[in-house]
Design an enzyme around this catalytic site. Structure first.
Site, PDB file in Angstrom:
ATOM      1  N   HIS A  21      18.001 -10.480  30.983  1.00  0.00           N
ATOM      2  CA  HIS A  21      18.463  -8.924  31.138  1.00  0.00           C
ATOM      3  C   HIS A  21      17.188  -8.012  31.154  1.00  0.00           C
ATOM      4  CE1 HIS A  21      17.172  -8.619  26.811  1.00  0.00           C
ATOM      5  NE2 HIS A  21      17.571  -9.797  26.652  1.00  0.00           N
ATOM      6  N   GLU A  69      22.008 -15.238  23.242  1.00  0.00           N
ATOM      7  CA  GLU A  69      20.608 -15.836  22.674  1.00  0.00           C
ATOM      8  C   GLU A  69      21.123 -16.534  21.268  1.00  0.00           C
ATOM      9  OE1 GLU A  69      17.858 -16.778  22.619  1.00  0.00           O
ATOM     10  OE2 GLU A  69      16.767 -15.156  23.467  1.00  0.00           O
TER      11      GLU A  69
END
Length: 213
Positions: A38, A110
């Site tokens: 990202h 994550e």
């Protein structure tokens, strides 16, 4: 899990991550796919453990748009992304250019660092056992299952996720990780020659490669 914050060493615990991944490596049927971390967030810049709703910064939005331009010429058929806001928004920026609809998966988030969220990640130790979070073994197992499912989608696949995902992915494929591929919104091409995988960056950032999503 330990009730105390772990003692960190810079990028510590990666050798343990590799050991865990080697016990059950990933073996996708495809011969190539793409990965995109990202774009940058405010807490990336400050090196702070983030929650799932952390938004992209202005720089992160620009990085995502640049990544979209770089990936526009690639033959991507499927985009699978983490549902964490920073990865979700990055994926949709790229998807708009490719005219695809991303599939968001919570399993691609994550690692859950539990009680460490909101604290400094400058000396992250991946082998830590944070209170209320995932152990490294749990994290690698989750990533293996999520990546295996993602890479079974119509190829070539683009996975949009996190720095921790990239560490796990490289370890699961037996690819040595290089800090130069860890930049925010830096498109990567994973390709296989026989049983051996390699990483080719489509872009190298000069703004620094924070190693944590």
């Amino acid at each position: 899990m330990s009730q105390n914050a772990p003692t960190h060493t810079p990028a510590g615990g990666l050798d343990r991550l590799v050991e865990i991944a080697a016990t059950q490596p990933l073996a996708p049927a495809c011969d190539h796919f793409y990965f995109l971390r990202h774009g940058q967030t405010g807490r990336n810049a400050l090196r702070i453990f983030q929650s799932v709703d952390e938004p992209l910064s202005e720089l992160g939005l620009q990085q995502a748009a640049h990544a979209a331009e770089l990936l526009a010429g690639e033959p991507i058929r499927t985009i699978v992304c983490s549902d964490a806001r920073r990865a979700f928004d990055t994926a949709h920026t790229v998807a708009a250019t490719l005219r695809l609809t991303p599939t968001a998966q919570a399993e691609l988030r994550e690692r859950n660092f539990g009680a460490l969220i909101g604290t400094s990640s400058a000396n992250i130790d991946w082998a830590c056992e944070p209170e209320g979070g995932e152990t490294l073994t749990q994290f690698v197992a989750r990533k293996r299952a999520a990546l295996d499912a993602a890479l079974k989608q119509p190829a070539p696949v683009l996975v949009v996720a996190h720095g921790g995902t990239l560490y796990a992915l490289a370890a699961l494929l037996g690819v040595p990780i290089d800090v130069t591929v860890l930049g925010n919104a830096q498109p990567l091409r994973f390709s296989r020659s026989g049983p051996t995988w390699a990483i080719t960056p489509l872009l190298r950032h000069v703004d620094g490669a924070s190693a944590l999503a």
